[in-house]
Write an enzyme that holds these catalytic residues in place. Structure first.
Site, PDB file in Angstrom:
ATOM      1  N   ARG A 117       9.836   7.583   7.327  1.00  0.00           N
ATOM      2  CA  ARG A 117       9.279   7.653   5.963  1.00  0.00           C
ATOM      3  C   ARG A 117       7.974   8.441   5.878  1.00  0.00           C
ATOM      4  O   ARG A 117       7.187   8.265   4.949  1.00  0.00           O
ATOM      5  CB  ARG A 117       9.080   6.266   5.362  1.00  0.00           C
ATOM      6  CG  ARG A 117      10.367   5.511   5.250  1.00  0.00           C
ATOM      7  CD  ARG A 117      10.317   4.437   4.186  1.00  0.00           C
ATOM      8  NE  ARG A 117      11.615   3.794   4.107  1.00  0.00           N
ATOM      9  CZ  ARG A 117      12.012   2.844   4.944  1.00  0.00           C
ATOM     10  NH1 ARG A 117      11.202   2.418   5.880  1.00  0.00           N
ATOM     11  NH2 ARG A 117      13.194   2.317   4.823  1.00  0.00           N
ATOM     12  N   LYS A 139       4.681  22.572   0.448  1.00  0.00           N
ATOM     13  CA  LYS A 139       6.108  22.618   0.098  1.00  0.00           C
ATOM     14  C   LYS A 139       6.917  22.668   1.385  1.00  0.00           C
ATOM     15  O   LYS A 139       6.686  23.533   2.231  1.00  0.00           O
ATOM     16  CB  LYS A 139       6.418  23.886  -0.684  1.00  0.00           C
ATOM     17  CG  LYS A 139       6.107  23.803  -2.150  1.00  0.00           C
ATOM     18  CD  LYS A 139       6.755  25.004  -2.810  1.00  0.00           C
ATOM     19  CE  LYS A 139       6.333  25.160  -4.221  1.00  0.00           C
ATOM     20  NZ  LYS A 139       6.933  26.363  -4.812  1.00  0.00           N
TER      21      LYS A 139
HETATM   22  N1  LIG Z   1       6.777  26.502   1.709  1.00  0.00           N
HETATM   23  C1  LIG Z   1       6.384  27.558   1.058  1.00  0.00           C
HETATM   24  O1  LIG Z   1       5.510  27.492   0.196  1.00  0.00           O
HETATM   25  C2  LIG Z   1       7.009  28.884   1.396  1.00  0.00           C
HETATM   26  C3  LIG Z   1       6.451  30.051   0.882  1.00  0.00           C
HETATM   27  C4  LIG Z   1       7.008  31.265   1.239  1.00  0.00           C
HETATM   28  C5  LIG Z   1       8.101  31.312   2.089  1.00  0.00           C
HETATM   29  N2  LIG Z   1       8.627  30.157   2.562  1.00  0.00           N
HETATM   30  C6  LIG Z   1       9.775  30.190   3.474  1.00  0.00           C
HETATM   31  O2  LIG Z   1       9.431  30.905   4.640  1.00  0.00           O
HETATM   32  C7  LIG Z   1      10.614  31.409   5.241  1.00  0.00           C
HETATM   33  C8  LIG Z   1      10.366  32.806   5.751  1.00  0.00           C
HETATM   34  O3  LIG Z   1       9.340  32.757   6.713  1.00  0.00           O
HETATM   35  P1  LIG Z   1       9.051  33.962   7.726  1.00  0.00           P
HETATM   36  O4  LIG Z   1       9.093  35.226   6.979  1.00  0.00           O
HETATM   37  O5  LIG Z   1       7.837  33.590   8.465  1.00  0.00           O
HETATM   38  O6  LIG Z   1      10.352  33.994   8.646  1.00  0.00           O
HETATM   39  P2  LIG Z   1      10.755  33.247  10.008  1.00  0.00           P
HETATM   40  O7  LIG Z   1      10.161  31.930  10.109  1.00  0.00           O
HETATM   41  O8  LIG Z   1      12.228  33.365  10.114  1.00  0.00           O
HETATM   42  O9  LIG Z   1      10.089  34.174  11.130  1.00  0.00           O
HETATM   43  C9  LIG Z   1      10.477  35.525  11.212  1.00  0.00           C
HETATM   44  C10 LIG Z   1      10.815  35.940  12.658  1.00  0.00           C
HETATM   45  O10 LIG Z   1       9.615  36.124  13.391  1.00  0.00           O
HETATM   46  C11 LIG Z   1       9.699  35.475  14.664  1.00  0.00           C
HETATM   47  N3  LIG Z   1       8.314  35.105  15.010  1.00  0.00           N
HETATM   48  C12 LIG Z   1       7.541  34.198  14.381  1.00  0.00           C
HETATM   49  N4  LIG Z   1       6.281  34.236  14.870  1.00  0.00           N
HETATM   50  C13 LIG Z   1       6.272  35.171  15.842  1.00  0.00           C
HETATM   51  C14 LIG Z   1       5.263  35.683  16.696  1.00  0.00           C
HETATM   52  N5  LIG Z   1       4.001  35.282  16.588  1.00  0.00           N
HETATM   53  N6  LIG Z   1       5.621  36.641  17.589  1.00  0.00           N
HETATM   54  C15 LIG Z   1       6.888  37.095  17.668  1.00  0.00           C
HETATM   55  N7  LIG Z   1       7.873  36.671  16.851  1.00  0.00           N
HETATM   56  C16 LIG Z   1       7.566  35.721  15.948  1.00  0.00           C
HETATM   57  C17 LIG Z   1      10.631  34.316  14.411  1.00  0.00           C
HETATM   58  O11 LIG Z   1      11.235  33.887  15.588  1.00  0.00           O
HETATM   59  C18 LIG Z   1      11.637  34.951  13.438  1.00  0.00           C
HETATM   60  O12 LIG Z   1      12.614  35.651  14.157  1.00  0.00           O
HETATM   61  C19 LIG Z   1      11.707  31.307   4.208  1.00  0.00           C
HETATM   62  O13 LIG Z   1      12.592  30.281   4.586  1.00  0.00           O
HETATM   63  C20 LIG Z   1      10.980  30.917   2.934  1.00  0.00           C
HETATM   64  O14 LIG Z   1      11.747  30.104   2.094  1.00  0.00           O
HETATM   65  C21 LIG Z   1       8.094  28.956   2.243  1.00  0.00           C
END
Ligand SMILES: NC(=O)c1ccc[n+]([C@@H]2O[C@H](COP(=O)([O-])OP(=O)(O)OC[C@H]3O[C@@H](n4cnc5c(N)ncnc54)[C@H](O)[C@@H]3O)[C@@H](O)[C@H]2O)c1
Length: 358
Positions: A117, A139
């Site tokens: 929880r 979020k």
């Molecule tokens: N909660 C929120 O407010 C919010 C806001 C915007 C986006 N999101 C979410 O975020 C997600 C997208 O996130 P993202 O663009 O970070 O993608 P992701 O988490 O898929 O990461 C992108 C890629 O980068 C690699 N990676 C991460 N850090 C690394 C590093 N330091 N060195 C080498 N490789 C690395 C990961 O393994 C992955 O292959 C979506 O699911 C989206 O819905 C959430």
């Protein structure tokens, strides 16, 4: 070190932006905490795990891996991880450390929200997109077949540790995708940031700490301000959707496979700039500067064969469409946006067509 306060009804916490802040992680764990569960992916761990493991030296912890990737951002892997946590002695005093990109931040945050929880989570974002956006604001959630982020909860972290040095191993395309979100902050709130993005592009691409760390801290500050004013997105938080309404339609149309989220936002910002110009909110010259800036941080994958009409019909299905009304965040100048609904479909379609042709 910039310590940016996020104030929400659930909790107040700091987002700390500094190279090396990762090494201070144990200082941010609450007194008397139980086992720490680091949730990451094999990919992130391979690149940056050693640093985190060193930081946690002497702290009772276990490292768990999620599969990673948007298509795996589902409930099932969380159930498996929760079982593992119980098996490894997890209880109500446990802490989750979310160590990865936005997918990990959202999933590990949600896991923390529902494990027994609710247990605390510390967010340690490792992509630019996650550092300036996903990790701040609480979020959390996962996707359903029916759509993105359709189950989740607000679960504010204990703190957000933003260490720009983690970006050194990020693939260049992922870095660029995050930069579109940084451009977004410039357009919605900061002409100064926008100017830096225009004038110091080479230094931004080279991850020059003197330029990039400031842009990250400014982005975090804007996100923190907006979230603090409106945690649940009833008003001001909507401005963070700049470029996203169009972007989500594009992501859905391309099956979430062809574009990175940030690239879709880049497309969406172009469509929004065209629409604002068509509606007389900004002069053509301002729209041009905005679009030129987005394209300078491209490339956005070629989209010319996509049908604008289909994208328009997707808008109605967006999660943020309220009672059938699509709300568009549109610029009125660089640094200020307004929210508009009731925009004629023909105008929206034309803006989409123009953005697809870019
Ligand atoms: N909660 C929120 O407010 C919010 C806001 C915007 C986006 N999101 C979410 O975020 C997600 C997208 O996130 P993202 O663009 O970070 O993608 P992701 O988490 O898929 O990461 C992108 C890629 O980068 C690699 N990676 C991460 N850090 C690394 C590093 N330091 N060195 C080498 N490789 C690395 C990961 O393994 C992955 O292959 C979506 O699911 C989206 O819905 C959430």
């Amino acid at each position: 070190m910039p310590a940016i306060e996020v104030r929400t009804p659930q909790r107040n916490y700091a987002a700390l932006v500094a190279r090396g802040v990762l090494d201070e992680l144990p200082r941010h764990l609450p007194r008397g905490h139980g086992r720490v569960f680091v949730v990451s992916t094999a990919d992130v761990w391979r690149h940056q795990g050693e640093r985190l493991a060193r930081a946690l030296d002497g702290v009772d912890h276990a490292v768990l891996h999620l599969p990673g990737g948007e298509e795996q951002k589902r409930l099932a892997p969380l159930e498996a991880l929760a079982e593992r946590m119980v098996h490894l002695g997890g209880d109500r005093s446990s802490i989750v450390v979310a160590f990865g990109g936005g997918v990990v931040n959202d999933m590990a945050g949600f896991l923390a929200a529902i494990f027994m929880r609710g247990i605390p989570v510390l967010q340690v974002p490792t992509t630019l997109l996650a550092q300036v956006d996903a990790a701040i604001g609480g979020k959390t959630g996962v996707n359903l077949v029916a759509g993105k982020n359709l189950i989740g909860s607000f679960h504010q972290p204990l703190a957000v540790l933003v260490d720009p040095s983690l970006l050194a191993t990020l693939p260049e395309r992922e870095y660029r995708a995050g930069l579109f979100e940084v451009i977004k902050y410039g357009v919605i709130r900061s002409p100064e940031m926008f100017e830096i993005l225009r004038s110091a592009r080479a230094r931004v691409f080279a991850q020059d700490p003197e330029v990039v760390d400031g842009l990250i801290a400014d982005s975090v500050r804007i996100k923190a301000e907006v979230v603090s004013a409106d945690e649940r997105e009833s008003g001001l938080r909507r401005i963070l959707n700049y470029g996203h309404t169009f972007g989500h339609a594009l992501e859905a149309e391309t099956g979430y496979a062809r574009l990175l989220h940030g690239e879709a936002v880049g497309f969406g910002m172009n469509a929004a700039a065209f629409l604002a110009e068509q509606l007389g909110l900004i002069p053509a010259q301002t729209a041009e500067v905005m679009i030129e800036t987005v394209l300078a941080y491209g490339p956005i994958p070629r989209l010319a064969e996509l049908d604008a009409g289909r994208l328009v019909s997707r808008l109605a299905h967006d999660k943020k469409t309220i009672q059938g009304h699509v709300h568009f965040v549109l610029p009125v100048r660089i640094g200020e946006v307004v929210v508009r609904s009731g925009v004629a479909e023909a105008e929206v379609r034309r803006a989409m067509e123009r953005a697809l042709a870019c």
